[in-house]
Motif scaffolding. Sequence first.
Motif, short mmCIF file in Angstrom:
data_model
loop_
_atom_site.label_atom_id
_atom_site.label_comp_id
_atom_site.label_asym_id
_atom_site.label_seq_id
_atom_site.Cartn_x
_atom_site.Cartn_y
_atom_site.Cartn_z
N VAL A 74 1.00 -1.11 -0.27
CA VAL A 74 -0.12 0.07 0.16
C VAL A 74 1.24 1.41 0.10
CG1 VAL A 74 -1.48 1.13 1.22
CG2 VAL A 74 -1.73 -0.70 1.16
N MET A 75 1.80 0.84 0.83
CA MET A 75 2.31 2.47 0.96
C MET A 75 3.28 2.58 -0.57
SD MET A 75 2.91 3.50 3.80
CE MET A 75 3.99 4.58 3.75
N VAL A 76 3.78 1.72 -1.36
CA VAL A 76 4.23 1.94 -2.72
C VAL A 76 3.38 2.63 -3.14
CG1 VAL A 76 5.30 0.22 -4.89
CG2 VAL A 76 6.05 -0.39 -2.39
N VAL A 77 1.91 1.69 -3.62
CA VAL A 77 0.90 2.25 -4.09
C VAL A 77 0.98 4.28 -3.89
CG1 VAL A 77 -1.49 2.64 -4.84
CG2 VAL A 77 0.05 0.51 -4.74
N ILE A 78 1.34 4.60 -2.55
CA ILE A 78 0.81 5.96 -1.95
C ILE A 78 1.98 6.54 -2.60
CG2 ILE A 78 0.97 6.93 0.12
CD1 ILE A 78 -1.03 4.98 1.42
N VAL A 79 3.24 6.27 -2.20
CA VAL A 79 4.49 7.29 -2.65
C VAL A 79 4.41 7.46 -4.44
CG1 VAL A 79 6.00 6.50 -0.91
CG2 VAL A 79 6.11 4.92 -2.47
N PHE A 80 4.20 6.02 -4.90
CA PHE A 80 4.05 6.20 -6.45
C PHE A 80 2.72 7.42 -6.36
CE2 PHE A 80 6.56 3.29 -7.03
CZ PHE A 80 7.52 3.57 -8.38
N ALA A 81 1.79 6.88 -5.95
CA ALA A 81 0.94 8.32 -6.19
C ALA A 81 1.30 9.75 -6.13
CB ALA A 81 -0.62 7.76 -5.26
N ILE A 82 1.51 10.15 -4.78
CA ILE A 82 1.74 11.14 -4.85
C ILE A 82 3.45 12.21 -5.65
CG2 ILE A 82 3.52 13.06 -3.27
CD1 ILE A 82 2.07 10.83 -0.72
N GLU A 83 3.88 11.51 -5.74
CA GLU A 83 5.03 11.20 -7.21
C GLU A 83 3.77 11.70 -8.49
OE1 GLU A 83 7.83 12.52 -6.40
OE2 GLU A 83 7.24 12.24 -4.21
N ILE A 84 2.93 10.96 -8.27
CA ILE A 84 2.90 11.81 -10.05
C ILE A 84 1.89 12.24 -9.78
CG2 ILE A 84 0.85 10.48 -11.79
CD1 ILE A 84 2.23 7.53 -11.16
N GLN A 85 1.14 13.09 -8.84
CA GLN A 85 0.33 13.81 -8.57
C GLN A 85 1.29 15.66 -8.62
OE1 GLN A 85 0.46 15.83 -5.21
NE2 GLN A 85 -0.79 16.87 -5.83
N GLN A 86 2.44 15.26 -8.35
CA GLN A 86 3.39 16.20 -7.91
C GLN A 86 3.14 16.85 -9.72
OE1 GLN A 86 6.92 15.30 -5.62
NE2 GLN A 86 5.19 16.33 -3.79
N LYS A 87 3.91 15.59 -10.28
CA LYS A 87 3.75 15.36 -11.33
C LYS A 87 2.69 16.06 -12.49
CE LYS A 87 5.78 15.73 -16.05
NZ LYS A 87 7.02 17.04 -15.88
N LEU A 88 1.82 15.99 -12.12
CA LEU A 88 0.30 16.86 -12.90
C LEU A 88 0.20 17.10 -12.09
CD1 LEU A 88 -1.65 13.11 -12.98
CD2 LEU A 88 -0.39 14.20 -15.03
N THR A 89 0.09 18.05 -11.79
CA THR A 89 -0.29 19.56 -10.72
C THR A 89 1.40 20.21 -10.53
OG1 THR A 89 0.09 18.64 -8.21
CG2 THR A 89 -1.99 18.61 -9.46
N ASN A 90 2.46 19.88 -11.17
CA ASN A 90 3.60 20.66 -10.78
C ASN A 90 3.93 21.39 -9.44
OD1 ASN A 90 3.97 21.16 -13.22
ND2 ASN A 90 2.85 22.42 -14.18
#
Length: 138
Positions: A74-90
């Motif tokens: 679950v943590m792997v999914v969360i940290v990837f989601a956070i990083e992808i969200q940072q890329k998408l929202t700049n």
Amino acid sequence: MVELLKLIASFINDLHDKVLDIVGIAGYPLNDKQLHFIFMAVIGILIFAFTQIVFKKLAKYSITAISFIYTFTVMVVIVFAIEIQQKLTNRGNMEFADIVYGLYGFIYVFLIYLLIKLIILAIKKAYKKYSNNNSISR
């Protein structure tokens, strides 16, 4: 990090196109949804079978191991989601190092938890041994 995700996405897209071509040539005209249905079913049941075997063996020794594996996943999914969200929202930088350090933080604190748990178990075991020795001598 972005380059790694682009490389993975490119590989998956190429694989997707090749599978569609092979399936089409073989006479099975599947659309994209049908292909996803089949592939996710196969991947999911293989992962389930693997985890079923591993978790049954682990359950004989420790539920903590199973809880760790689940939580880590679950943590792997969360940290990837956070990083992808940072890329998408700049908002922030999308970096693989952030993922590694986030997971490292979880593992570090988990090891502290295990250390505390082991200390408590050792104290209980010593107390039980001490209690049994005192009751025998009476």
